[in-house]
Design a protein around this motif. Structure first.
Motif, PDB file in Angstrom:
ATOM      1  N   THR A  75       0.872  -1.171   0.000  1.00 21.98           N
ATOM      2  CA  THR A  75       0.000   0.000   0.000  1.00 21.98           C
ATOM      3  C   THR A  75       0.905   1.217   0.000  1.00 21.98           C
ATOM      4  OG1 THR A  75      -1.683  -1.186   1.259  1.00 21.98           O
ATOM      5  CG2 THR A  75      -1.848   1.219   1.193  1.00 21.98           C
ATOM      6  N   ALA A  76       0.861   2.004  -1.064  1.00 17.89           N
ATOM      7  CA  ALA A  76       1.882   3.027  -1.268  1.00 17.89           C
ATOM      8  C   ALA A  76       1.266   4.361  -1.644  1.00 17.89           C
ATOM      9  CB  ALA A  76       2.849   2.584  -2.367  1.00 17.89           C
ATOM     10  N   SER A  77       2.073   5.406  -1.467  1.00 17.42           N
ATOM     11  CA  SER A  77       1.689   6.726  -1.936  1.00 17.42           C
ATOM     12  C   SER A  77       2.933   7.467  -2.375  1.00 17.42           C
ATOM     13  CB  SER A  77       0.962   7.518  -0.846  1.00 17.42           C
ATOM     14  OG  SER A  77       1.829   7.802   0.238  1.00 17.42           O
ATOM     15  N   ALA A  78       2.757   8.346  -3.346  1.00 17.41           N
ATOM     16  CA  ALA A  78       3.842   9.199  -3.824  1.00 17.41           C
ATOM     17  C   ALA A  78       3.439  10.644  -3.617  1.00 17.41           C
ATOM     18  CB  ALA A  78       4.137   8.930  -5.295  1.00 17.41           C
ATOM     19  N   GLN A  79       4.326  11.416  -3.010  1.00 16.40           N
ATOM     20  CA  GLN A  79       4.128  12.861  -2.881  1.00 16.40           C
ATOM     21  C   GLN A  79       5.003  13.523  -3.922  1.00 16.40           C
ATOM     22  OE1 GLN A  79       4.437  14.634   1.078  1.00 16.40           O
ATOM     23  NE2 GLN A  79       5.553  16.349   0.183  1.00 16.40           N
ATOM     24  N   THR A  80       4.397  14.261  -4.835  1.00 16.03           N
ATOM     25  CA  THR A  80       5.144  14.761  -5.973  1.00 16.03           C
ATOM     26  C   THR A  80       4.539  16.065  -6.476  1.00 16.03           C
ATOM     27  OG1 THR A  80       5.969  14.157  -8.180  1.00 16.03           O
ATOM     28  CG2 THR A  80       3.758  13.437  -7.610  1.00 16.03           C
ATOM     29  N   GLY A  81       5.233  16.703  -7.417  1.00 14.29           N
ATOM     30  CA  GLY A  81       4.722  17.923  -8.004  1.00 14.29           C
ATOM     31  C   GLY A  81       3.696  17.626  -9.083  1.00 14.29           C
ATOM     32  N   LEU A  82       2.769  18.544  -9.261  1.00 13.32           N
ATOM     33  CA  LEU A  82       1.727  18.404 -10.272  1.00 13.32           C
ATOM     34  C   LEU A  82       2.138  19.178 -11.511  1.00 13.32           C
ATOM     35  CD1 LEU A  82      -1.092  17.254 -10.870  1.00 13.32           C
ATOM     36  CD2 LEU A  82      -2.050  19.392 -10.002  1.00 13.32           C
ATOM     37  N   GLY A  83       2.505  18.431 -12.563  1.00 15.50           N
ATOM     38  CA  GLY A  83       2.945  19.076 -13.794  1.00 15.50           C
ATOM     39  C   GLY A  83       4.149  19.957 -13.540  1.00 15.50           C
ATOM     40  N   ASP A  84       4.119  21.182 -14.049  1.00 19.44           N
ATOM     41  CA  ASP A  84       5.206  22.143 -13.848  1.00 19.44           C
ATOM     42  C   ASP A  84       4.917  23.113 -12.712  1.00 19.44           C
ATOM     43  OD1 ASP A  84       6.699  21.091 -15.943  1.00 19.44           O
ATOM     44  OD2 ASP A  84       5.616  22.300 -17.416  1.00 19.44           O
ATOM     45  N   MET A  85       3.858  22.867 -11.966  1.00 22.00           N
ATOM     46  CA  MET A  85       3.487  23.781 -10.890  1.00 22.00           C
ATOM     47  C   MET A  85       4.210  23.417  -9.602  1.00 22.00           C
ATOM     48  SD  MET A  85      -0.624  24.269 -11.416  1.00 22.00           S
ATOM     49  CE  MET A  85      -0.978  22.511 -11.438  1.00 22.00           C
ATOM     50  N   ASP A  86       4.449  24.419  -8.793  1.00 18.93           N
ATOM     51  CA  ASP A  86       5.058  24.216  -7.481  1.00 18.93           C
ATOM     52  C   ASP A  86       3.959  23.843  -6.494  1.00 18.93           C
ATOM     53  OD1 ASP A  86       6.681  24.132  -5.321  1.00 18.93           O
ATOM     54  OD2 ASP A  86       6.958  26.306  -5.160  1.00 18.93           O
ATOM     55  N   LEU A  87       3.376  22.681  -6.723  1.00 18.74           N
ATOM     56  CA  LEU A  87       2.236  22.229  -5.938  1.00 18.74           C
ATOM     57  C   LEU A  87       2.405  20.746  -5.631  1.00 18.74           C
ATOM     58  CD1 LEU A  87      -0.634  22.802  -4.785  1.00 18.74           C
ATOM     59  CD2 LEU A  87      -1.531  22.127  -7.035  1.00 18.74           C
ATOM     60  N   GLN A  88       2.421  20.407  -4.353  1.00 17.41           N
ATOM     61  CA  GLN A  88       2.588  19.024  -3.940  1.00 17.41           C
ATOM     62  C   GLN A  88       1.245  18.307  -3.915  1.00 17.41           C
ATOM     63  OE1 GLN A  88       5.191  17.199  -3.319  1.00 17.41           O
ATOM     64  NE2 GLN A  88       6.901  18.507  -2.724  1.00 17.41           N
ATOM     65  N   VAL A  89       1.209  17.106  -4.472  1.00 15.71           N
ATOM     66  CA  VAL A  89       0.018  16.264  -4.411  1.00 15.71           C
ATOM     67  C   VAL A  89       0.433  14.865  -3.973  1.00 15.71           C
ATOM     68  CG1 VAL A  89      -1.223  17.548  -6.194  1.00 15.71           C
ATOM     69  CG2 VAL A  89       0.223  15.609  -6.853  1.00 15.71           C
ATOM     70  N   HIS A  90      -0.521  14.140  -3.398  1.00 15.13           N
ATOM     71  CA  HIS A  90      -0.302  12.754  -2.999  1.00 15.13           C
ATOM     72  C   HIS A  90      -1.118  11.856  -3.915  1.00 15.13           C
ATOM     73  CE1 HIS A  90       1.789  13.193   0.962  1.00 15.13           C
ATOM     74  NE2 HIS A  90       1.341  14.424   0.802  1.00 15.13           N
ATOM     75  N   ILE A  91      -0.464  10.829  -4.435  1.00 14.74           N
ATOM     76  CA  ILE A  91      -1.132   9.855  -5.295  1.00 14.74           C
ATOM     77  C   ILE A  91      -0.966   8.480  -4.664  1.00 14.74           C
ATOM     78  CG2 ILE A  91      -1.165   8.762  -7.570  1.00 14.74           C
ATOM     79  CD1 ILE A  91      -0.150  11.398  -8.715  1.00 14.74           C
ATOM     80  N   GLY A  92      -2.079   7.812  -4.411  1.00 14.48           N
ATOM     81  CA  GLY A  92      -2.029   6.504  -3.766  1.00 14.48           C
ATOM     82  C   GLY A  92      -2.218   5.371  -4.752  1.00 14.48           C
ATOM     83  N   TYR A  93      -1.648   4.241  -4.422  1.00 14.07           N
ATOM     84  CA  TYR A  93      -1.880   3.050  -5.229  1.00 14.07           C
ATOM     85  C   TYR A  93      -1.595   1.813  -4.405  1.00 14.07           C
ATOM     86  CZ  TYR A  93       2.997   1.664  -6.011  1.00 14.07           C
ATOM     87  OH  TYR A  93       4.275   1.216  -5.831  1.00 14.07           O
ATOM     88  N   GLU A  94      -2.057   0.688  -4.895  1.00 13.12           N
ATOM     89  CA  GLU A  94      -1.796  -0.603  -4.271  1.00 13.12           C
ATOM     90  C   GLU A  94      -1.173  -1.523  -5.305  1.00 13.12           C
ATOM     91  OE1 GLU A  94      -5.232  -2.286  -2.491  1.00 13.12           O
ATOM     92  OE2 GLU A  94      -5.621  -0.562  -1.182  1.00 13.12           O
ATOM     93  N   SER A  95      -0.335  -2.410  -4.849  1.00 16.65           N
ATOM     94  CA  SER A  95       0.270  -3.363  -5.773  1.00 16.65           C
ATOM     95  C   SER A  95       0.319  -4.744  -5.134  1.00 16.65           C
ATOM     96  CB  SER A  95       1.687  -2.926  -6.171  1.00 16.65           C
ATOM     97  OG  SER A  95       2.500  -2.756  -5.024  1.00 16.65           O
ATOM     98  N   THR A  96       0.189  -5.745  -5.975  1.00 21.91           N
ATOM     99  CA  THR A  96       0.280  -7.137  -5.559  1.00 21.91           C
ATOM    100  C   THR A  96       1.308  -7.838  -6.440  1.00 21.91           C
ATOM    101  OG1 THR A  96      -2.024  -7.202  -4.828  1.00 21.91           O
ATOM    102  CG2 THR A  96      -0.966  -9.317  -5.291  1.00 21.91           C
TER     103      THR A  96
END
Length: 269
Positions: A75-96
């Motif tokens: 169960t994972a999440s990535a905190q990263t920038g959105l496009g070229d904007m100086d804006l942090q977003v969190h994207i979650g995903y699951e993997s098996t």
């Protein structure tokens, strides 16, 4: 998924591999040693190497290399920038992941946006996209290590944590500059030791289970090459003795799925 997120998720496997690929036989330090106090605040500088933390990496790698079959859920999440904007977003995903060495694996990646499934049975490799109802199957090499390289080089597919499959075939701890033990922690009720590491581009942390099954239970990766310091974290649940059969790695398309041809990379890596 934007470029920053894709890069971080694919890099996560490489960072974990650095921690776990050593093959030199060694036993995890005894309980009394594992409770050694963490270094005082402010002493974590480039070049600091805690022998206990380094030994924990080797011991974990040695144990994982003994697993011929395993199942892993992340169960994972990535905190990263959105496009070229100086804006942090969190994207979650699951993997098996289901793995049967030396020549079978199944991987499923789920996010809010998409589902991808990867089947490798030792003869063919299939990418299935169930929400869009299409799939692609190609001839495959005979080992997991070879398949991972073909997927990356020929098709540009780099799966998060994929180096879990091949640590035993690429030993070494090159690139680690700082290695420390942070301290004790519990992850989902299990006792772990928390370690932190620094390489040329990445800071990463591992929480390694204590006892006879020293698997990583949590991972955090931070990319220092990006000014936004994107990060990746995952909690891992292991089954080290799953009952796997050929059906777990065989792809059977449903009636609505359309076969397509996957494009090959034209650039050599």
């Amino acid at each position: 998924m934007n470029v920053r997120t894709s890069r971080l998720l694919s890099t996560a496997g490489a960072a974990v591999m650095m921690a776990l690929c050593a093959q030199t036989p060694s036993a995890l330090a005894q309980e009394s040693t594992s409770r050694t106090a963490a270094p005082p605040s402010g002493t974590t500088v480039k070049g600091t190497v805690d022998p206990l933390a380094l030994e924990a990496l080797k011991s974990m790698g040695n144990y994982l290399n003994t697993l011929q079959n395993f199942e892993l859920h992340a169960t994972a999440s990535a905190q990263t920038g959105l496009g070229d904007m100086d804006l942090q977003v969190h994207i979650g995903y699951e993997s098996t992941y289901r793995v049967q060495r030396p020549n079978k694996f199944y991987v499923e990646l789920k996010s809010d946006r998409t589902i991808r499934q990867y089947f490798y049975d030792g003869k063919t490799f299939t990418i299935n996209v169930p929400r869009q109802n299409y799939h692609s199957t190609v001839a495959a090499p005979s080992t997991i290590a070879q398949m991972i390289r073909v997927a990356d080089v020929d098709y540009g597919i780099s799966l998060p944590l994929i180096d879990l499959f091949t640590w035993a075939e690429d030993p070494g701890l090159d690139g680690i500059e700082t290695v420390i033990r942070v301290g004790f922690a519990k992850i989902n009720g299990r006792e772990t030791d928390h370690f932190a590491y620094r390489g040329p581009d990445l800071d990463w942390q591992l929480w390694i289970a204590r006892g006879e099954v020293p698997v990583p239970l949590k991972i955090v990766i931070t990319d220092r090459t990006d000014t936004l310091r994107p990060s990746y974290q995952a909690e891992l649940t292991w089954n080290t003795s799953p009952q796997l059969t050929a059906r777990d790695f065989a792809f059977t398309p449903d009636a609505q799925s359309t076969p397509i041809k996957i494009a090959k990379n034209t650039e050599e890596k």
